[in-house]
Design an enzyme around this catalytic site. Structure first.
Site, short mmCIF file in Angstrom:
data_model
loop_
_atom_site.label_atom_id
_atom_site.label_comp_id
_atom_site.label_asym_id
_atom_site.label_seq_id
_atom_site.Cartn_x
_atom_site.Cartn_y
_atom_site.Cartn_z
N PRO A 311 0.85 -1.21 0.00
CA PRO A 311 0.00 0.00 0.00
C PRO A 311 0.87 1.24 0.00
O PRO A 311 1.57 1.53 0.98
CB PRO A 311 -0.81 -0.13 1.30
CG PRO A 311 -0.01 -1.04 2.17
CD PRO A 311 0.76 -1.96 1.26
N LEU A 312 0.86 1.98 -1.09
CA LEU A 312 1.75 3.12 -1.28
C LEU A 312 0.94 4.41 -1.21
O LEU A 312 0.05 4.63 -2.04
CB LEU A 312 2.46 3.02 -2.64
CG LEU A 312 3.29 1.75 -2.85
CD1 LEU A 312 3.65 1.59 -4.32
CD2 LEU A 312 4.53 1.79 -2.00
N CYS A 396 3.83 3.14 9.66
CA CYS A 396 3.94 4.52 9.15
C CYS A 396 4.88 5.32 10.03
O CYS A 396 4.67 5.43 11.24
CB CYS A 396 2.56 5.17 9.10
SG CYS A 396 2.58 6.83 8.41
#
Length: 650
Positions: A311-312, A396
Site C-alpha cells: 500500500p503506497l 507509518c
C-alpha cells in the site's frame, strides 16, 4: 507505506570523474560511454527538445543551475505578491505581522498551489448530467446555465478521442469533457454508443445515503460496541491455531443461543442496508446457509508465494495498481486510509478503498490509534465494501501519524495495540493482517517480541519492513533480522519487505523463509519488476515501451478521476508524482553490472535516444514536459511540488 529517499545522493558538481570506471558509493554503475556532466545533460535536452515549455523557465535559474524544485516554491508569502506575480493591496501593519506569523515554520513559506481555475465558468451539474428536471437552486445557482457561453470560454480539446466514450460507450462529463469533440453532436448533445453502454466497473464506492448517515452519526455499531465492552472487562480469549474465529462465532448454531445478537448493527427505518455482502439471517437452515462458506473458512488467507504490491501512499492509486496487475502483481492493497476520516464519511478518504475488477485479491489498509474508532471502522467496512482482507498500518513513520499514537507508535502501546487487533478481529468476516517495522529506534528491535502476540491475538498474516522508524528509508533493509522473525512468527505466515528491485533480490529474500515478498518502491521505479521476478530475467525495456506504460496510466486515470478539467489535472498530478520515482530507474543496457540496487542513485547520463534521456531527468519541468506529451499543455501558472521531495513525510 513505502515512500522516501535513498541513503546517498548521486548528484555532484562535476557529474563524476569520467576517467575512472569505478563509481562512487551509492551511485549506479553506468557504462563509461553514457556518462556525462550536469551541464551537458541539460544542454542536450534543451537542444533536442522540440519546443521549450513556458513552465521550464521557472525551474532553471539564469546561471543554468539545476534546481530540484520549481522556483515558484521559493516565493515567500510575505513578499507582497500573489502566486500570479501581482502585487497585493497594502495591508495594515497589524495584518502584515499576523500574516508573517502564520507563514513561519517548516514548509509554511511555500505558495498555495492547489488549482483554483476549476470553478471558473463551471457548468451546472444538472446540465452536465442532462437531467430532465430544472435546476433545484433556480436563479440562486452559482453555476452557468448557458451551454453556448460555456463552450465559447471552454479551452480547446486536448485530443481527438475520449477514453470514457471509447471504453464505456458514453462519457458522463458531456460538454465539460476535455475531449468532447469525440462525442458531441452538431447541436452540442452528448452522443451515446448503444452497443457499448456500460457502467464503470469500479467497486467500493461511497453511497450518498450512507455518507449522510455517517455525517449525522446515525450508524449504530452493535458488534463493535459489544467487542469493546468485552475488551474493557478483560482480554478476549485467543483464537485456535486451526481457524481464527472471533468469540461469539465459535458457538454459532449452538442450541439455545440467539444468533441475532451477533449480527451486524441494527438498521433503523431510515437506515440504508449494506450495499454489498451477504445478508445475515437467523432461524431455520436455508440453502443460502449451506452454500456459503463457514466463518473459519472465510478467514483463511492463502497468498504464500505470491507477489504483494505494498500500500503506497499517494502513488499506490487505482490506476497504478492496474498497471502493476498487468505486469504480474498477485495481491494489491489500497492506500492507507485514516479510520476517523472514514467514519466521518469523507469522500476523499473513501476513494482510497475503491477496487477494480482486475484486482482479484485486494485489501484495504487502515490507520488509527484507538480501539473504538478502529473497531467501528472495521465493522463499517465489513458491511459496506468487498475486500479479501483488512490490514492495520503499524509501520507509518511520519510525525503526523506517530505523534497521535498511530503507525509505528502502536509498537510501544501494547495495550492499545492488543485491543485494536482483538476488536477488529472479532467484527471482521475477512482475515486481518498487520504491517509493521522492526521497531521505533534503530538499534532496538521489537518485531520478534510482537509476532507471537499478534499470532495469539488473531492476525492471519504479518508483513515486516526491515527498517525501523528512525531509519525511514535510509540504509539497507535488515533481511537477517527478518529471517529471525520468520521463526518467531511460525506457524503464522510472514511476508518480507525492503529493497527488492530485481529478481535476484526477490530470490535472496525468499531464501530467508518468508512466505512471500511485498514490493513497494521497487514497483514505483519499475512496475514491470513483477514480470522480471516471475520470468527470472532482466528486461531491457525501451523508452517507447515505458512511454506506452505512462499512456496507459493516463487512460486509466481519466477513467478513474474523470475527463473534465479537474479529472485531467488530477491525473496529471499523480502522473508527475510517479515520474518523480521513475526518473531513478536506469535502463539495463546502460549498466556496467547487474542489477541496479535500490539505494543507488543514477549519475547524469545520456540515454540511447532523446526520450530515454528525458525520462532520466530529475527536474520537475522535464516531468511536466512528459505529461504534456500525454495530456496536452498544462494550465497557466501550473506548479508541481513532489511530496517526497518537499519533506511532506517528515
Amino acid at each position: 507505506m513505502a515512500e522516501g529517499a535513498a541513503v546517498v545522493s548521486a548528484e555532484s558538481d562535476g557529474g563524476g570523474d569520467l576517467g575512472t570506471v569505478e563509481p562512487e558509493r551509492g551511485v549506479a554503475p553506468i557504462k563509461l560511454q553514457y556518462l556525462t556532466t550536469k551541464e551537458q545533460f541539460h544542454e542536450f535536452l534543451e537542444a533536442k527538445g522540440q519546443e521549450k515549455p513556458s513552465q521550464e523557465s521557472e525551474a532553471v535559474d539564469p546561471a543554468g543551475n539545476d534546481l530540484a524544485e520549481p522556483e515558484a516554491k521559493r516565493i515567500r508569502l510575505e513578499d507582497g505578491q500573489t502566486e500570479d506575480g501581482q502585487a497585493e493591496e497594502a495591508a495594515e501593519p497589524g495584518e502584515q505581522l499576523q500574516a508573517q506569523k502564520r507563514a513561519r515554520g517548516q514548509n509554511k513559506c511555500r505558495p498555495h498551489v492547489k488549482p483554483t481555475h476549476y470553478d471558473k465558468n463551471k457548468l451546472c451539474p444538472s446540465l452536465v448530467q442532462e437531467s430532465a428536471a430544472r435546476c433545484f437552486y433556480g436563479d440562486r445557482c452559482r453555476f452557468l446555465h448557458d451551454v453556448g457561453h460555456y463552450l465559447e470560454t471552454k479551452p480547446a480539446d486536448l485530443g481527438p478521442s475520449c477514453v470514457l466514450f471509447e471504453t464505456f460507450g458514453r462519457c458522463p462529463y458531456g460538454v465539460t469533457c476535455r475531449f468532447a469533440g469525440a462525442h458531441l453532436g452538431p447541436e452540442g448533445q452528448n452522443l451515446v454508443r448503444e452497443g457499448l453502454v456500460q457502467a464503470p466497473p469500479v467497486r467500493n464506492g461511497l453511497d450518498k445515503a450512507l455518507q449522510q448517515q455517517l455525517r449525522k452519526r446515525k450508524i449504530h455499531f452493535k458488534r463493535a460496541e459489544q467487542a469493546l465492552r468485552q475488551l474493557s472487562r478483560g482480554p478476549l480469549p485467543g483464537p485456535t491455531p486451526e481457524a481464527t474465529v472471533p468469540e461469539g462465532r465459535e458457538a454459532e448454531g449452538a442450541p439455545g443461543q440467539d444468533n441475532c445478537d451477533i449480527q451486524l448493527a441494527p438498521q433503523e427505518p431510515d437506515t440504508v442496508g449494506p450495499p454489498s455482502g451477504p445478508l445475515r439471517t437467523c432461524g431455520p437452515l436455508t440453502d443460502e446457509d449451506v452454500v456459503r462458506l463457514r466463518p473459519h473458512e472465510k478467514r483463511r488467507l492463502d497468498i504464500s508465494g505470491k507477489l504483494y504490491l505494498a500500500p503506497l501512499t499517494t502513488c499506490g492509486n487505482l490506476p497504478f495498481r492496474r498497471i502493476c496487475k498487468r505486469f504480474g502483481a498477485d495481491v494489491t492493497c489500497g492506500e492507507m486510509a485514516v479510520c476517523t476520516n472514514l467514519l466521518q464519511g469523507q469522500t476523499s478518504e473513501w476513494a482510497l478503498l475503491k477496487r477494480h475488477p482486475c484486482e482479484d485479491i485486494f485489501g484495504v489498509q487502515l490507520e488509527g490509534a484507538f480501539p473504538d474508532t478502529m473497531t467501528k471502522c472495521a465493522e463499517l467496512l465489513n458491511r459496506t465494501i468487498e475486500v479479501d482482507f483488512v490490514d492495520i498500518n503499524v509501520g507509518c513513520p511520519i510525525d503526523l501519524v506517530f505523534k497521535k499514537g498511530g503507525g509505528c507508535a502502536l509498537m510501544n502501546r501494547l495495550a492499545k495495540f492488543q485491543q485494536i487487533v482483538r476488536g477488529m478481529n472479532q467484527v471482521l468476516d475477512v482475515p486481518l493482517t498487520v504491517k509493521l517495522r522492526t521497531g521505533v529506534q534503530e538499534r532496538v528491535n521489537l518485531a520478534h517480541r510482537l509476532l507471537p502476540d499478534l499470532r495469539d491475538w488473531g492476525a492471519a498474516l504479518v508483513t515486516l519492513h526491515g527498517r525501523s522508524r528512525e531509519q525511514r528509508y535510509t540504509k539497507l533493509a535488515d533481511w537477517q533480522y527478518i529471517e529471525q522473525c520468520v521463526a518467531a512468527a511460525r506457524p503464522m505466515p510472514l511476508f518480507g519487505n525492503g529493497d527488492v528491485l530485481s529478481y535476484e533480490d526477490a530470490n535472496r529474500a525468499l531464501q530467508t523463509g518468508v512466505a512471500g515478498v511485498m514490493i513497494a518502491r521497487g514497483a514505483l521505479l519499475k512496475p514491470w519488476l513483477f514480470t522480471e521476478i516471475k520470468e527470472q530475467r532482466h528486461w531491457d525495456i525501451s523508452s517507447s515501451e515505458r512511454l506506452d506504460i505512462l499512456r496507459d496510466f493516463t487512460h486509466y486515470g481519466l477513467e478513474h478521476w474523470g475527463s473534465d478539467t479537474q479529472g485531467v489535472e488530477k491525473t496529471r498530478r499523480f502522473l508527475l508524482e510517479w515520474l518523480s520515482f521513475l526518473c531513478r530507474y536506469v535502463p539495463v543496457g546502460l549498466l556496467e553490472r547487474l542489477p541496479q540496487r535500490i539505494n543507488e542513485r543514477p549519475p547524469y547520463y545520456l540515454g540511447r535516444d532523446y526520450l530515454e534521456t528525458l525520462m532520466a531527468s530529475q527536474k520537475a519541468a522535464d516531468w511536466i514536459r512528459i505529461s504534456e506529451m500525454l495530456l496536452g499543455p498544462v494550465p497557466p501558472n501550473f506548479v508541481f511540488l513532489p511530496k517526497h521531495k518537499a519533506n511532506a513525510y517528515k
